[in-house]
Scaffold this active site. Structure first.
Site, PDB file in Angstrom:
ATOM      1  N   THR A  20       7.900   0.518   3.264  1.00 38.40           N
ATOM      2  CA  THR A  20       8.169   1.924   2.949  1.00 38.40           C
ATOM      3  C   THR A  20       9.440   2.066   2.119  1.00 38.40           C
ATOM      4  OG1 THR A  20       7.045   2.788   4.902  1.00 38.40           O
ATOM      5  CG2 THR A  20       8.733   4.179   3.941  1.00 38.40           C
ATOM      6  N   PHE A  72       0.813  -1.221   0.000  1.00 41.34           N
ATOM      7  CA  PHE A  72       0.000   0.000   0.000  1.00 41.34           C
ATOM      8  C   PHE A  72       0.846   1.271   0.000  1.00 41.34           C
ATOM      9  CE2 PHE A  72       0.850  -0.097   4.535  1.00 41.34           C
ATOM     10  CZ  PHE A  72       0.760   1.223   4.952  1.00 41.34           C
ATOM     11  N   LYS A  73       2.115   1.161   0.402  1.00 47.23           N
ATOM     12  CA  LYS A  73       2.963   2.345   0.433  1.00 47.23           C
ATOM     13  C   LYS A  73       3.127   2.980  -0.951  1.00 47.23           C
ATOM     14  CE  LYS A  73       3.743   1.570   4.824  1.00 47.23           C
ATOM     15  NZ  LYS A  73       5.003   1.251   5.461  1.00 47.23           N
ATOM     16  N   ASP A  74       2.962   2.173  -2.014  1.00 49.54           N
ATOM     17  CA  ASP A  74       3.066   2.719  -3.375  1.00 49.54           C
ATOM     18  C   ASP A  74       2.018   3.798  -3.633  1.00 49.54           C
ATOM     19  OD1 ASP A  74       5.188   1.064  -4.320  1.00 49.54           O
ATOM     20  OD2 ASP A  74       3.774  -0.571  -4.663  1.00 49.54           O
TER      21      ASP A  74
END
Length: 469
Positions: free
Chosen positions: A145, A112-114
């Site tokens: 991250t 999800f960091k993308d």
């Protein structure tokens, strides 16, 4: 729109100033002077927008020092089907009635960091080019991250990345994603400690204002407001997919270690998005769960931070947590400085008053729960058997807590954090199968590595930076 520090410095700054700055000069985090309010009429007008156009609408409320047409171009260049694999960008994965996953892991590094980091890379390159400046990014990662930042910043003009990670404490896939990058502007530094040691060094370097200015130090950790702001968008996008009316409430369960992901949900709720509950799910490192149950925030040292099968949440000092506490305490910067600066330093914890603690659920809609390794395995099995979905270990922590805390008639959306291939050993333990991986990453772990192992030392990190810029 202007921004101020959580620790009382009322000097107001523009978005592009804090974009490149990270921590405020007084050691606090930046927040807007107020949250823009979104009413039902506005929500109705946004329903049906593409993800990129929804992002433009939300980001424009907070960014007024980038021309509108240029901001729109940056955002539309970021959120594309080519990069994120689907036209919806963050589609819902229904499990059963009123229960779904929010698919946030379709980007380049499968986490999800993308979602925020891809935009941050565009914003950094744009603003540095506009100013004719360079930036040296210092970050800390417990797993996702780092790779998201490096893939977003690799080859970017005027940017170098120095990423700290805990040596040997990430999954083999996570390590390989980072360490296999050969780009000259990417520097991986594995420290002989835990994630909190890495995070402490980032904060220490950022608080050395002379060094920070001389070497143009910036950050991509979730202490950077721009990254958290980008995450606000997918709460709106998920809410639109789960509802048909502008007054319909949903709840979110968010696996959480550093509190950035769920803090974005807090911001969305403060803006007026109809969120009923924000449920924080922790692993065995349950400092945040303790806080939401008791009102006591008690970070742990490196020796007490457990190594778990959801390693990206092996965090005991939630660096984004201060933003929520600032709002919880009616934006009393002096009180926040007392708690996070003085009391944590002197006694290692702080406790809210009963009146302050009562606001957590009543005014801000927060609750929490925890998961352990056995829970994780059981939830992965349950999800596979009942719903036909294979989920990663962190998402399993979220689903376990969500199933405990969902309310009748209120959709519960669980934020997916990564694809299961990133934690293949635990998936194999739970299900007896190896999760599939994209063909382009078939040989990832066998690729040449580029990494420097260093001790936990602020001075050695500073020395490394000075010799590589």
């Amino acid at each position: 729109m202007k921004y101020v520090s959580t620790r009382g410095d009322r000097s107001e700054r523009h978005f592009c100033d804090i974009l490149l700055e990270g921590l405020a000069p007084d050691g606090g985090l930046y927040l807007p002077t107020s949250y823009p309010q979104v009413d039902q009429e506005t929500l109705a007008g946004w329903r049906g927008l593409s993800y990129a156009d929804l992002a433009v609408e939300i980001l424009s409320l907070y960014i007024d020092d980038i021309p509108a047409d240029e901001l729109k171009a940056l955002v539309r260049r970021t959120y594309t089907e080519a990069v994120f694999g689907t036209p919806q960008i963050t589609p819902l994965k229904p499990l059963e009635e009123n229960l779904a996953l929010v698919a946030l892991s379709n980007g380049p590094t499968l986490a999800f960091k993308d979602m925020a980091m891809q935009l941050l890379g565009q914003l950094f390159e744009y603003e540095l080019g506009r100013r004719g400046e360079t930036l040296n990014i210092l970050g800390a990662t417990s797993g996702d991250t780092g790779s998201a930042a490096e893939y977003a910043m690799r080859g970017k003009s005027g940017i170098q990345v120095f990423m700290l990670s805990p040596n040997g404490r990430m999954s083999p896939f996570q390590q390989a994603q980072m360490f296999s990058l050969q780009d000259a502007n990417i520097h991986n530094l594995a420290l002989d400690g835990v994630f909190d040691d890495c995070q402490d060094i980032v904060k220490a370097v950022s608080n050395d204002l002379e060094f920070k200015r001389r070497y143009r130090i910036g950050t991509v950790n979730s202490i950077n407001w721009a990254r958290l702001l980008a995450q606000v968008v997918y709460y709106f996008a998920a809410w639109f997919q789960a509802t048909t009316r502008e007054d319909q409430k949903v709840s979110f369960t968010v696996p959480s270690g550093n509190f950035g992901n769920v803090c974005a949900g807090h911001v969305a709720r403060m803006m007026g998005l109809p969120i009923d509950r924000l449920v924080v799910a922790t692993n065995e490192n349950d400092v945040l769960d303790e806080f939401f149950r008791t009102g006591v925030y008690r970070p742990r040292g490196a020796a007490q931070t457990l190594e778990t099968s959801s390693p990206s949440m092996d965090i005991s000092k939630a660096s984004n947590f201060e933003r929520f506490v600032f709002d919880l305490l009616d934006r009393d910067g002096a009180r926040v400085r007392q708690l996070f600066g003085e009391q944590l330093a002197s006694q290692g914890f702080f406790a809210l008053t009963e009146e302050e603690r009562a606001r957590i659920g009543e005014r801000f809609g927060f609750s929490s729960g925890r998961s352990n390794h056995a829970d994780r395995l059981a939830t992965i099995r349950l999800c596979h058997q009942r719903y036909g979905q294979v989920i990663d270990t962190h998402t399993a922590d979220g689903l376990k807590v969500a199933l405990e805390q969902r309310q009748p008639g209120v959709p519960m959306l669980v934020l997916e954090t990564a694809l299961p291939v990133k934690f293949a050993a635990t998936i194999q333990e739970a299900l007896g199968l190896v999760p599939p991986r994209p063909a382009a990453l078939a040989d990832l772990e066998s690729r040449p590595k580029r990494v420097q192992v260093l001790p936990v030392s602020v001075e050695q990190i500073k020395q490394f930076i000075t010799t590589h810029v």
